[in-house]
Design a protein around this motif. Structure first.
Motif, PDB file in Angstrom:
ATOM      1  N   GLY A 262       4.786  -0.488   0.084  1.00 54.38           N
ATOM      2  CA  GLY A 262       4.717   0.581  -1.024  1.00 54.38           C
ATOM      3  C   GLY A 262       5.974   0.841  -1.395  1.00 54.38           C
ATOM      4  O   GLY A 262       6.201   1.703  -2.462  1.00 54.38           O
ATOM      5  N   LYS A 263       7.041   0.170  -0.948  1.00 56.84           N
ATOM      6  CA  LYS A 263       8.747   0.303  -1.421  1.00 56.84           C
ATOM      7  C   LYS A 263       9.001  -1.064  -1.833  1.00 56.84           C
ATOM      8  O   LYS A 263       9.337  -1.574  -2.956  1.00 56.84           O
ATOM      9  CB  LYS A 263       9.331   1.053  -0.538  1.00 56.84           C
ATOM     10  CG  LYS A 263       8.976   2.758  -0.562  1.00 56.84           C
ATOM     11  CD  LYS A 263       9.944   3.484   0.481  1.00 56.84           C
ATOM     12  CE  LYS A 263       9.374   5.069   0.425  1.00 56.84           C
ATOM     13  NZ  LYS A 263       7.949   5.114   1.018  1.00 56.84           N
ATOM     14  N   ASP A 264       9.263  -1.789  -0.878  1.00 60.76           N
ATOM     15  CA  ASP A 264       9.590  -3.292  -0.868  1.00 60.76           C
ATOM     16  C   ASP A 264       8.705  -4.031  -1.611  1.00 60.76           C
ATOM     17  O   ASP A 264       9.121  -5.047  -2.154  1.00 60.76           O
ATOM     18  CB  ASP A 264      10.185  -3.738   0.426  1.00 60.76           C
ATOM     19  CG  ASP A 264      11.161  -3.113   1.297  1.00 60.76           C
ATOM     20  OD1 ASP A 264      12.177  -2.541   0.335  1.00 60.76           O
ATOM     21  OD2 ASP A 264      11.142  -2.920   2.343  1.00 60.76           O
ATOM     22  N   ILE A 265       7.496  -4.001  -1.263  1.00 58.12           N
ATOM     23  CA  ILE A 265       6.449  -4.558  -1.908  1.00 58.12           C
ATOM     24  C   ILE A 265       5.369  -3.389  -2.431  1.00 58.12           C
ATOM     25  O   ILE A 265       4.848  -2.749  -1.527  1.00 58.12           O
ATOM     26  CB  ILE A 265       5.800  -5.469  -0.825  1.00 58.12           C
ATOM     27  CG1 ILE A 265       6.745  -6.710  -0.443  1.00 58.12           C
ATOM     28  CG2 ILE A 265       4.404  -6.332  -1.753  1.00 58.12           C
ATOM     29  CD1 ILE A 265       6.088  -7.355   0.724  1.00 58.12           C
ATOM     30  N   ILE A 267       1.652  -2.464  -3.194  1.00 58.22           N
ATOM     31  CA  ILE A 267       0.325  -2.512  -2.643  1.00 58.22           C
ATOM     32  C   ILE A 267      -0.612  -1.974  -3.507  1.00 58.22           C
ATOM     33  O   ILE A 267      -0.631  -0.772  -3.646  1.00 58.22           O
ATOM     34  CB  ILE A 267       0.172  -1.922  -1.230  1.00 58.22           C
ATOM     35  CG1 ILE A 267       1.445  -2.252  -0.336  1.00 58.22           C
ATOM     36  CG2 ILE A 267      -1.109  -2.731  -0.528  1.00 58.22           C
ATOM     37  CD1 ILE A 267       1.484  -3.905  -0.184  1.00 58.22           C
ATOM     38  N   ILE A 268      -1.593  -2.868  -4.114  1.00 60.16           N
ATOM     39  CA  ILE A 268      -2.884  -2.162  -4.971  1.00 60.16           C
ATOM     40  C   ILE A 268      -3.988  -2.491  -4.488  1.00 60.16           C
ATOM     41  O   ILE A 268      -4.150  -4.078  -3.783  1.00 60.16           O
ATOM     42  CB  ILE A 268      -2.533  -2.958  -6.447  1.00 60.16           C
ATOM     43  CG1 ILE A 268      -1.174  -2.436  -7.079  1.00 60.16           C
ATOM     44  CG2 ILE A 268      -3.803  -2.522  -7.157  1.00 60.16           C
ATOM     45  CD1 ILE A 268      -1.076  -3.193  -8.481  1.00 60.16           C
ATOM     46  N   GLY A 283       2.831   6.859   1.737  1.00 62.38           N
ATOM     47  CA  GLY A 283       3.603   5.906   0.977  1.00 62.38           C
ATOM     48  C   GLY A 283       3.371   4.421   1.127  1.00 62.38           C
ATOM     49  O   GLY A 283       4.257   3.647   0.514  1.00 62.38           O
ATOM     50  N   LYS A 284       2.637   4.261   1.883  1.00 60.33           N
ATOM     51  CA  LYS A 284       2.240   2.687   2.264  1.00 60.33           C
ATOM     52  C   LYS A 284       1.415   1.583   1.215  1.00 60.33           C
ATOM     53  O   LYS A 284       1.456   0.691   1.172  1.00 60.33           O
ATOM     54  CB  LYS A 284       1.779   2.482   3.513  1.00 60.33           C
ATOM     55  CG  LYS A 284       2.847   2.854   4.754  1.00 60.33           C
ATOM     56  CD  LYS A 284       2.379   2.880   6.089  1.00 60.33           C
ATOM     57  CE  LYS A 284       3.226   3.321   7.074  1.00 60.33           C
ATOM     58  NZ  LYS A 284       2.844   3.289   8.536  1.00 60.33           N
ATOM     59  N   LEU A 285       0.809   2.636   0.445  1.00 64.05           N
ATOM     60  CA  LEU A 285      -0.405   2.167  -0.633  1.00 64.05           C
ATOM     61  C   LEU A 285       0.026   2.697  -1.816  1.00 64.05           C
ATOM     62  O   LEU A 285       0.203   4.059  -1.933  1.00 64.05           O
ATOM     63  CB  LEU A 285      -1.678   2.432  -0.085  1.00 64.05           C
ATOM     64  CG  LEU A 285      -2.810   1.644  -1.160  1.00 64.05           C
ATOM     65  CD1 LEU A 285      -2.819   0.248  -1.029  1.00 64.05           C
ATOM     66  CD2 LEU A 285      -4.258   2.497  -0.863  1.00 64.05           C
ATOM     67  N   ASN A 286       0.147   2.059  -2.881  1.00 62.32           N
ATOM     68  CA  ASN A 286       0.469   2.542  -4.016  1.00 62.32           C
ATOM     69  C   ASN A 286      -0.649   2.978  -5.079  1.00 62.32           C
ATOM     70  O   ASN A 286      -0.873   3.808  -5.797  1.00 62.32           O
ATOM     71  CB  ASN A 286       1.573   1.485  -5.098  1.00 62.32           C
ATOM     72  CG  ASN A 286       2.623   1.160  -4.233  1.00 62.32           C
ATOM     73  OD1 ASN A 286       2.789   0.143  -3.596  1.00 62.32           O
ATOM     74  ND2 ASN A 286       3.780   2.174  -4.456  1.00 62.32           N
ATOM     75  N   PHE A 323      -6.814   6.137  -8.190  1.00 67.02           N
ATOM     76  CA  PHE A 323      -6.033   7.183  -7.134  1.00 67.02           C
ATOM     77  C   PHE A 323      -4.535   6.655  -6.821  1.00 67.02           C
ATOM     78  O   PHE A 323      -4.538   5.463  -6.247  1.00 67.02           O
ATOM     79  CB  PHE A 323      -6.778   7.763  -6.079  1.00 67.02           C
ATOM     80  CG  PHE A 323      -7.976   8.204  -6.685  1.00 67.02           C
ATOM     81  CD1 PHE A 323      -8.191   9.423  -6.713  1.00 67.02           C
ATOM     82  CD2 PHE A 323      -9.234   7.408  -6.306  1.00 67.02           C
ATOM     83  CE1 PHE A 323      -9.477   9.886  -7.320  1.00 67.02           C
ATOM     84  CE2 PHE A 323     -10.438   7.841  -6.646  1.00 67.02           C
ATOM     85  CZ  PHE A 323     -10.766   9.092  -7.292  1.00 67.02           C
ATOM     86  N   SER A 324      -3.689   7.093  -7.196  1.00 65.03           N
ATOM     87  CA  SER A 324      -2.122   6.693  -6.758  1.00 65.03           C
ATOM     88  C   SER A 324      -1.658   7.784  -5.783  1.00 65.03           C
ATOM     89  O   SER A 324      -2.289   8.845  -5.618  1.00 65.03           O
ATOM     90  CB  SER A 324      -1.390   6.678  -8.019  1.00 65.03           C
ATOM     91  OG  SER A 324      -1.367   7.909  -8.495  1.00 65.03           O
ATOM     92  N   GLN A 325      -0.502   7.610  -5.614  1.00 69.03           N
ATOM     93  CA  GLN A 325       0.180   8.582  -4.859  1.00 69.03           C
ATOM     94  C   GLN A 325       0.281  10.130  -5.528  1.00 69.03           C
ATOM     95  O   GLN A 325       0.487  11.001  -4.936  1.00 69.03           O
ATOM     96  CB  GLN A 325       1.786   7.944  -4.434  1.00 69.03           C
ATOM     97  CG  GLN A 325       1.654   6.876  -3.427  1.00 69.03           C
ATOM     98  CD  GLN A 325       2.990   6.103  -2.942  1.00 69.03           C
ATOM     99  OE1 GLN A 325       3.866   6.834  -3.444  1.00 69.03           O
ATOM    100  NE2 GLN A 325       2.868   5.180  -2.217  1.00 69.03           N
TER     101      GLN A 325
END
Length: 337
Positions: A262-265, A267-268, A283-286, A323-325
């Motif tokens: 979610g940050k370094d990589i 994720i969709i 915050g682990k999935l975008n 759906f996003s964050q």
């Protein structure tokens, strides 16, 4: 009427949006049919539906199976439910058994897009209508099924790519993407890939550096992602997963590699299950693109309409969102799966 019956010369697959499933029209139809069921019998006989499910590969599939079973009860349809456990041979055997049993309707979600021609011809000769749910078939004679109910998988891929292009707008450096595909040869895997690539092809700094099937399961998603991390390491900026379960497995592999999903990589994924929403909150999935599994009421509606001699759309597309964050919290309370 000629268009709906395929007599116009226009292929059925062009007529993608003849009807849409929405919460409002399904709820209205359920209430109408319940009132009808409370009245004296109008149907000539009790309807028997033979349904063959793909398997139990994901939480999405579990919600889909539950929706079909509950809707059959709600609509007073006798359901014979078989699970193919990801095997086309098991599906074909189950369909043949339903033909021998002389069920009134057969419905199934194909494991892959081809290989069912002969058994569907057998169903047609027996006078048993076939309905496709969730997934589709890809061969010339589309008179072998009555209709298909489900998502526009290619549009789901486009939505994923559209969000990525917007989120990374202005980035000039190369963006490397790894793709976790669903079951090889299945319609969601084929068209989610196609739609995603369609929007990226004119953007020269986006590169899919690896694409591999993880069969729609969390376990395979984790295993394949681990292999990709070992091979490509810091080159990976984005993971595009064809479903939430594989994405959740990838998240575990990324964390075990010491990176921040979610940050370094980025994720969709696709499906928009509750587990995906929890990953959005943390915050682990975008992003997750919705694919609605609650097809049971619409399936039963089509069956009853067909038995009553009504015209049936050649394709019924579900209404879905992304759906996003940013917007997940507003929708989570409404999630039924």
């Amino acid at each position: 009427m000629d268009l709906l019956q395929g007599k116009s010369g226009i292929p059925k697959k062009i007529l993608l949006r003849v009807n849409k499933i929405t919460k409002e029209n399904v709820d209205q139809y359920v209430q109408t049919k319940q009132n009808t069921l409370d009245e004296p019998k109008k149907l000539k006989k009790h309807i028997v539906l033979g349904f063959v499910q793909v398997g139990k590969e994901s939480s999405w599939r579990a919600a889909n199976s539950s929706s079909i079973k509950k809707a059959a009860q709600d609509f007073d349809i006798d359901l014979k439910f078989k699970n193919a456990n990801q095997s086309i041979d098991n599906q074909i055997e189950a369909i043949r058994n339903f033909i021998k049993e002389r069920v009134d309707v057969i419905a199934f979600s194909p494991v892959v897009q081809t290989g069912y021609e002969e058994v569907l011809k057998e169903a047609k000769r027996a006078g048993i209508p076939v309905i496709l749910t969730d997934r589709e078939l890809d061969f010339n004679d589309d008179s072998l099924w009555l209709t298909s109910i489900g998502s526009d998988f290619q549009e789901e891929g486009r939505r994923a790519a559209r969000w990525l292009l917007g989120f990374t707008k202005g980035v000039k450096k190369d963006i490397n993407i790894v793709e976790l595909q669903g079951t090889q040869g299945s319609s969601p895997a084929v068209y989610r890939k196609k739609g995603f690539e369609e929007l990226l092809k004119n953007n020269t700094n986006y590169h899919i550096i690896a694409s591999q099937s993880a069969d729609f399961t969390k376990e395979a998603g984790k295993r394949v992602m681990k292999e990709m991390l070992e091979r490509y390491g810091d080159k990976i900026q984005v993971v595009y997963s064809h479903n939430d379960d594989m994405a959740l497995g990838a998240i575990e592999a990324i964390e075990e590699a010491g990176k921040r999903p979610g940050k370094d990589i980025l994720i969709i994924s696709v499906d928009a299950t509750k587990e995906a929403f929890n990953a959005l909150f943390s915050g682990k999935l975008n992003l997750t693109v919705e694919c609605n599994p609650l097809l049971g009421p619409e399936l039963m509606k089509v069956i009853l309409d067909y038995q009553e001699g009504k015209e049936i759309p050649v394709k019924i597309v579900t209404k879905e969102g992304i759906f996003s964050q940013d917007n997940a919290k507003r929708e989570f309370i409404n999630r039924a799966y």
